[in-house]
Design a protein around this motif. Structure first.
Motif, PDB file in Angstrom:
ATOM      1  N   SER A  83       0.821  -1.205   0.000  1.00 27.24           N
ATOM      2  CA  SER A  83       0.000   0.000   0.000  1.00 27.24           C
ATOM      3  C   SER A  83       0.855   1.255   0.000  1.00 27.24           C
ATOM      4  CB  SER A  83      -0.931   0.035   1.223  1.00 27.24           C
ATOM      5  OG  SER A  83      -1.842  -1.039   1.202  1.00 27.24           O
ATOM      6  N   ALA A  84       0.304   2.321  -0.580  1.00 26.82           N
ATOM      7  CA  ALA A  84       0.958   3.625  -0.621  1.00 26.82           C
ATOM      8  C   ALA A  84       0.117   4.639   0.152  1.00 26.82           C
ATOM      9  CB  ALA A  84       1.136   4.088  -2.066  1.00 26.82           C
ATOM     10  N   PHE A  85       0.795   5.522   0.882  1.00 26.62           N
ATOM     11  CA  PHE A  85       0.130   6.550   1.666  1.00 26.62           C
ATOM     12  C   PHE A  85       0.847   7.886   1.463  1.00 26.62           C
ATOM     13  CE2 PHE A  85      -0.265   2.506   3.811  1.00 26.62           C
ATOM     14  CZ  PHE A  85      -1.615   2.426   4.136  1.00 26.62           C
ATOM     15  N   ALA A  86       0.086   8.969   1.513  1.00 25.37           N
ATOM     16  CA  ALA A  86       0.662  10.306   1.528  1.00 25.37           C
ATOM     17  C   ALA A  86       0.833  10.743   2.971  1.00 25.37           C
ATOM     18  CB  ALA A  86      -0.242  11.290   0.790  1.00 25.37           C
ATOM     19  N   THR A  95      -2.653   9.497   4.560  1.00 27.31           N
ATOM     20  CA  THR A  95      -3.816   9.413   3.677  1.00 27.31           C
ATOM     21  C   THR A  95      -3.591   8.280   2.688  1.00 27.31           C
ATOM     22  OG1 THR A  95      -4.258  11.791   3.842  1.00 27.31           O
ATOM     23  CG2 THR A  95      -5.238  10.618   1.980  1.00 27.31           C
ATOM     24  N   PHE A  96      -4.529   7.353   2.642  1.00 23.43           N
ATOM     25  CA  PHE A  96      -4.401   6.200   1.753  1.00 23.43           C
ATOM     26  C   PHE A  96      -4.419   6.630   0.296  1.00 23.43           C
ATOM     27  CE2 PHE A  96      -6.651   2.980  -0.817  1.00 23.43           C
ATOM     28  CZ  PHE A  96      -5.744   1.932  -0.710  1.00 23.43           C
ATOM     29  N   LEU A  97      -3.476   6.072  -0.495  1.00 26.78           N
ATOM     30  CA  LEU A  97      -3.428   6.342  -1.932  1.00 26.78           C
ATOM     31  C   LEU A  97      -3.925   5.148  -2.726  1.00 26.78           C
ATOM     32  CD1 LEU A  97       0.004   8.228  -2.219  1.00 26.78           C
ATOM     33  CD2 LEU A  97      -2.304   9.201  -2.199  1.00 26.78           C
ATOM     34  N   ASN A  98      -3.274   3.998  -2.594  1.00 23.63           N
ATOM     35  CA  ASN A  98      -3.769   2.802  -3.278  1.00 23.63           C
ATOM     36  C   ASN A  98      -3.046   1.562  -2.778  1.00 23.63           C
ATOM     37  OD1 ASN A  98      -1.262   3.107  -4.630  1.00 23.63           O
ATOM     38  ND2 ASN A  98      -2.084   2.205  -6.513  1.00 23.63           N
ATOM     39  N   THR A  99      -3.532   0.402  -3.196  1.00 21.34           N
ATOM     40  CA  THR A  99      -2.956  -0.899  -2.861  1.00 21.34           C
ATOM     41  C   THR A  99      -2.849  -1.720  -4.134  1.00 21.34           C
ATOM     42  OG1 THR A  99      -3.813  -0.941  -0.591  1.00 21.34           O
ATOM     43  CG2 THR A  99      -3.293  -3.057  -1.584  1.00 21.34           C
ATOM     44  N   VAL A 100      -1.725  -2.414  -4.308  1.00 20.71           N
ATOM     45  CA  VAL A 100      -1.523  -3.272  -5.480  1.00 20.71           C
ATOM     46  C   VAL A 100      -0.984  -4.628  -5.022  1.00 20.71           C
ATOM     47  CG1 VAL A 100      -1.076  -1.314  -7.013  1.00 20.71           C
ATOM     48  CG2 VAL A 100       0.844  -2.450  -5.851  1.00 20.71           C
ATOM     49  N   PRO A 101      -1.139  -5.668  -5.857  1.00 24.08           N
ATOM     50  CA  PRO A 101      -0.553  -6.971  -5.527  1.00 24.08           C
ATOM     51  C   PRO A 101       0.969  -6.882  -5.427  1.00 24.08           C
ATOM     52  CG  PRO A 101      -2.197  -7.182  -7.264  1.00 24.08           C
ATOM     53  CD  PRO A 101      -1.953  -5.721  -7.087  1.00 24.08           C
ATOM     54  N   SER A 102       1.528  -7.704  -4.530  1.00 27.10           N
ATOM     55  CA  SER A 102       2.972  -7.650  -4.261  1.00 27.10           C
ATOM     56  C   SER A 102       3.793  -8.579  -5.150  1.00 27.10           C
ATOM     57  CB  SER A 102       3.241  -8.006  -2.803  1.00 27.10           C
ATOM     58  OG  SER A 102       2.922  -9.373  -2.549  1.00 27.10           O
ATOM     59  N   GLY A 103       3.123  -9.432  -5.917  1.00 27.89           N
ATOM     60  CA  GLY A 103       3.855 -10.354  -6.779  1.00 27.89           C
ATOM     61  C   GLY A 103       4.185 -11.679  -6.136  1.00 27.89           C
ATOM     62  N   HIS A 113      14.133   2.068  -4.849  1.00 31.53           N
ATOM     63  CA  HIS A 113      15.244   2.165  -5.781  1.00 31.53           C
ATOM     64  C   HIS A 113      15.816   3.582  -5.706  1.00 31.53           C
ATOM     65  CE1 HIS A 113      17.222   2.560  -9.753  1.00 31.53           C
ATOM     66  NE2 HIS A 113      17.542   1.295  -9.534  1.00 31.53           N
ATOM     67  N   PRO A 114      17.147   3.760  -5.849  1.00 25.75           N
ATOM     68  CA  PRO A 114      17.746   5.098  -5.749  1.00 25.75           C
ATOM     69  C   PRO A 114      17.122   6.143  -6.665  1.00 25.75           C
ATOM     70  CG  PRO A 114      19.461   3.434  -5.727  1.00 25.75           C
ATOM     71  CD  PRO A 114      18.179   2.710  -6.012  1.00 25.75           C
ATOM     72  N   SER A 115      16.546   5.727  -7.771  1.00 24.09           N
ATOM     73  CA  SER A 115      15.903   6.669  -8.689  1.00 24.09           C
ATOM     74  C   SER A 115      14.618   7.247  -8.120  1.00 24.09           C
ATOM     75  CB  SER A 115      15.584   5.974 -10.013  1.00 24.09           C
ATOM     76  OG  SER A 115      14.575   4.983  -9.817  1.00 24.09           O
ATOM     77  N   GLY A 116      14.064   6.569  -7.100  1.00 23.06           N
ATOM     78  CA  GLY A 116      12.785   6.973  -6.551  1.00 23.06           C
ATOM     79  C   GLY A 116      11.597   6.590  -7.415  1.00 23.06           C
ATOM     80  N   LYS A 117      11.854   5.863  -8.508  1.00 23.56           N
ATOM     81  CA  LYS A 117      10.800   5.514  -9.457  1.00 23.56           C
ATOM     82  C   LYS A 117      10.197   4.130  -9.216  1.00 23.56           C
ATOM     83  CE  LYS A 117      12.925   8.249 -13.178  1.00 23.56           C
ATOM     84  NZ  LYS A 117      13.521   8.191 -14.534  1.00 23.56           N
ATOM     85  N   TYR A 118      10.833   3.331  -8.333  1.00 28.99           N
ATOM     86  CA  TYR A 118      10.371   1.965  -8.128  1.00 28.99           C
ATOM     87  C   TYR A 118      10.453   1.581  -6.653  1.00 28.99           C
ATOM     88  CZ  TYR A 118      11.076   1.573 -13.188  1.00 28.99           C
ATOM     89  OH  TYR A 118      11.034   1.775 -14.541  1.00 28.99           O
ATOM     90  N   LEU A 119       9.519   0.709  -6.260  1.00 24.45           N
ATOM     91  CA  LEU A 119       9.562   0.057  -4.965  1.00 24.45           C
ATOM     92  C   LEU A 119       9.898  -1.406  -5.213  1.00 24.45           C
ATOM     93  CD1 LEU A 119       8.938   0.727  -1.895  1.00 24.45           C
ATOM     94  CD2 LEU A 119       6.776  -0.501  -2.290  1.00 24.45           C
ATOM     95  N   LEU A 120      10.913  -1.909  -4.519  1.00 20.28           N
ATOM     96  CA  LEU A 120      11.362  -3.293  -4.659  1.00 20.28           C
ATOM     97  C   LEU A 120      10.803  -4.101  -3.490  1.00 20.28           C
ATOM     98  CD1 LEU A 120      15.101  -2.431  -5.413  1.00 20.28           C
ATOM     99  CD2 LEU A 120      13.256  -2.774  -7.081  1.00 20.28           C
ATOM    100  N   MET A 135       4.154   6.017  -9.333  1.00 20.41           N
ATOM    101  CA  MET A 135       3.599   7.051 -10.188  1.00 20.41           C
ATOM    102  C   MET A 135       3.993   8.445  -9.667  1.00 20.41           C
ATOM    103  SD  MET A 135       1.934   5.110 -12.338  1.00 20.41           S
ATOM    104  CE  MET A 135       3.232   3.885 -12.075  1.00 20.41           C
ATOM    105  N   PRO A 136       3.879   9.486 -10.496  1.00 21.44           N
ATOM    106  CA  PRO A 136       4.248  10.838 -10.057  1.00 21.44           C
ATOM    107  C   PRO A 136       3.537  11.300  -8.786  1.00 21.44           C
ATOM    108  CG  PRO A 136       4.019  10.784 -12.435  1.00 21.44           C
ATOM    109  CD  PRO A 136       3.551   9.455 -11.935  1.00 21.44           C
ATOM    110  N   ASP A 137       2.307  10.799  -8.556  1.00 21.05           N
ATOM    111  CA  ASP A 137       1.569  11.225  -7.364  1.00 21.05           C
ATOM    112  C   ASP A 137       1.830  10.317  -6.168  1.00 21.05           C
ATOM    113  OD1 ASP A 137       0.233   8.936  -8.082  1.00 21.05           O
ATOM    114  OD2 ASP A 137      -1.756   9.853  -8.219  1.00 21.05           O
ATOM    115  N   GLY A 138       2.760   9.353  -6.315  1.00 20.21           N
ATOM    116  CA  GLY A 138       3.117   8.465  -5.220  1.00 20.21           C
ATOM    117  C   GLY A 138       2.387   7.143  -5.221  1.00 20.21           C
ATOM    118  N   ARG A 139       1.340   7.022  -6.012  1.00 23.33           N
ATOM    119  CA  ARG A 139       0.635   5.736  -6.094  1.00 23.33           C
ATOM    120  C   ARG A 139       1.539   4.677  -6.728  1.00 23.33           C
ATOM    121  NH1 ARG A 139      -3.096   5.335  -9.548  1.00 23.33           N
ATOM    122  NH2 ARG A 139      -2.430   7.164 -10.735  1.00 23.33           N
ATOM    123  N   LEU A 140       1.215   3.422  -6.455  1.00 23.12           N
ATOM    124  CA  LEU A 140       1.963   2.294  -6.999  1.00 23.12           C
ATOM    125  C   LEU A 140       1.255   1.736  -8.219  1.00 23.12           C
ATOM    126  CD1 LEU A 140       2.775   0.489  -3.635  1.00 23.12           C
ATOM    127  CD2 LEU A 140       4.433   1.653  -5.102  1.00 23.12           C
ATOM    128  N   GLY A 141       2.037   1.311  -9.205  1.00 29.44           N
ATOM    129  CA  GLY A 141       1.495   0.616 -10.359  1.00 29.44           C
ATOM    130  C   GLY A 141       1.693  -0.884 -10.215  1.00 29.44           C
TER     131      GLY A 141
END
Length: 383
Positions: A83-86, A95-103, A113-120, A135-141
């Motif tokens: 899950s992602a939160f602001a 504040t809850f943003l969204n939830t995605v499957p973890s794989g 990730h150092p780029s800030g573009k991915y969560l491992l 995503m740019p707004d902090g949500r996870l894809g």
């Protein structure tokens, strides 16, 4: 602000029986105001969650928090979720943003990730790792890549177990326990406890895809069970702690090609220890002079000096003031260390001696059910 992730569901009804999973006394994500002078934590709120948000990570700007939800099960494959939160920069609220499957099942660790573009993400019960785009707004894809661990599971008895040890936790199947990129972000490493391996991946930042490095992994002594690892600030050394072997391995790290070469193995326990123990966390001070290693059942944090060549020397140990220290973390200034005592239902606060590396208990306990991890956001910092 400090955010504490907990086990907050009846885990014995959700996941296979494991030696370190309690019935779930936490209430979700607990958050606290931090006294910068004393280290004490003052309750500020709770985000009620029943899915065991056991690992928390805050982005560098202190604006987003991500949690692995270990006991969630979604989809046909019973995946866990993340899950992602602001973070409210005014009061630290979430504040809850969204939830995605973890794989995979049972996500137990996440890192940015150092780029800030991915969560491992490392999925312990699924034996897999995943790359989740931010995503740019902090949500996870949804995951750009998922890799399942393959190989032969190690024995139930660790090669380097202390005398008289009956420690057994994860050598029943594959168990991805931690995932972390190196400082450049060009390589991603993850430990599988059940396979006794550290995998090394090349990372393509544009696509978020992992490809095996050459060689694709380093092997540990059978049964020792690599759990967590930490890069020295110089980026040239990596320290790995083994859950069932109760030891620490120093690796030389070649950042140009992502290659690990082991150089030293040392016990995480004091000389003469006998019996069962499960290690937990491993951290290095920001100046690179000291290493801290968690021991569960022994309920201590072992303290080592780091020599100029990276090799470790045992200095002393500090009692955690609680049962089963699952993890610990420094505050952003490195003045205090917070031990999440999972079975003790508390977080204990220690002052760090920056010259000697030793820990002194401050007298501050924070009651919280089954704490698993603690993360910080500096709300006074300019974005």
């Amino acid at each position: 602000m400090a955010y504490i992730g907990t086990f907050s569901s009846p885990l014995h009804n959700v996941l296979p029986t494991q030696v370190d999973l309690p019935p779930g006394n936490g209430r979700g994500i607990h958050f606290y105001k931090v006294n910068r002078s004393t280290g004490a934590l003052s309750p500020s709120g709770v985000l009620e969650l029943g899915n065991s948000p056991n690992c928390l990570v805050v982005n560098a700007a202190g604006t987003r928090l991500y949690s692995t939800n270990e006991t969630d099960r979604v989809g046909e494959n019973n995946q866990g979720t993340v899950s992602a939160f602001a973070i409210d920069r005014g009061n630290g609220g979430l504040t809850f943003l969204n939830t995605v499957p973890s794989g995979g099942a049972g996500p137990t660790y996440a890192s940015l990730h150092p780029s800030g573009k991915y969560l491992l993400v490392a999925n312990y019960f699924g034996g897999s790792v995943a790359v989740l785009p931010i995503m740019p707004d902090g949500r996870l894809g949804n995951a750009t890549d998922i890799k399942e661990d393959l190989g032969t599971v190690g024995p139930k008895k660790a090669t380097n177990a202390p005398p008289g040890s009956f420690a057994f936790s994860g050598h029943d199947r594959t168990h991805a326990h931690m995932i972390l990129a190196d400082f450049s972000g060009h390589f991603v490493l993850h430990a599988d406890l059940g396979l006794d391996r550290m995998f090394i991946w090349k990372f393509e930042e544009r696509t978020g895809v992992l490809t095996p490095n050459e060689p694709p992994f380093v092997a540990f002594p059978p049964g020792d069970g690599p759990r967590h690892f930490f890069f020295h600030p110089n980026g040239r050394w990596l320290f790995s702690i083994q859950e069932e072997g109760s030891n620490i391995v120093l690796f030389d790290y070649d950042a140009a090609v992502g290659r690990l070469t082991s150089r030293q193995t040392i016990s995480s326990l004091p000389p003469g220890f006998a019996g069962s123990n499960f290690t937990s966390e491993i951290l290095v001070s920001s100046d690179g002079r000291f290493l801290y290693a968690g021991n569960r059942l022994h309920d201590s944090i072992a303290i080592f000096s780091v020599a100029k060549n990276g090799e470790l020397t045992f200095i002393t140990e500090e009692w955690t003031r609680g049962d089963y220290p699952r993890s610990f973390n420094f505050d952003p200034a490195g003045k205090f260390l917070y031990s999440c005592n999972q079975r003790g239902d508390n977080v204990a606060v220690f002052r760090v001696d920056s010259k000697k590396g030793t820990l002194t208990f401050t007298g501050h306990y924070t009651p919280v059910g089954n704490p698993s991890s603690i993360a910080f956001a500096d709300l006074a910092k300019t974005e």
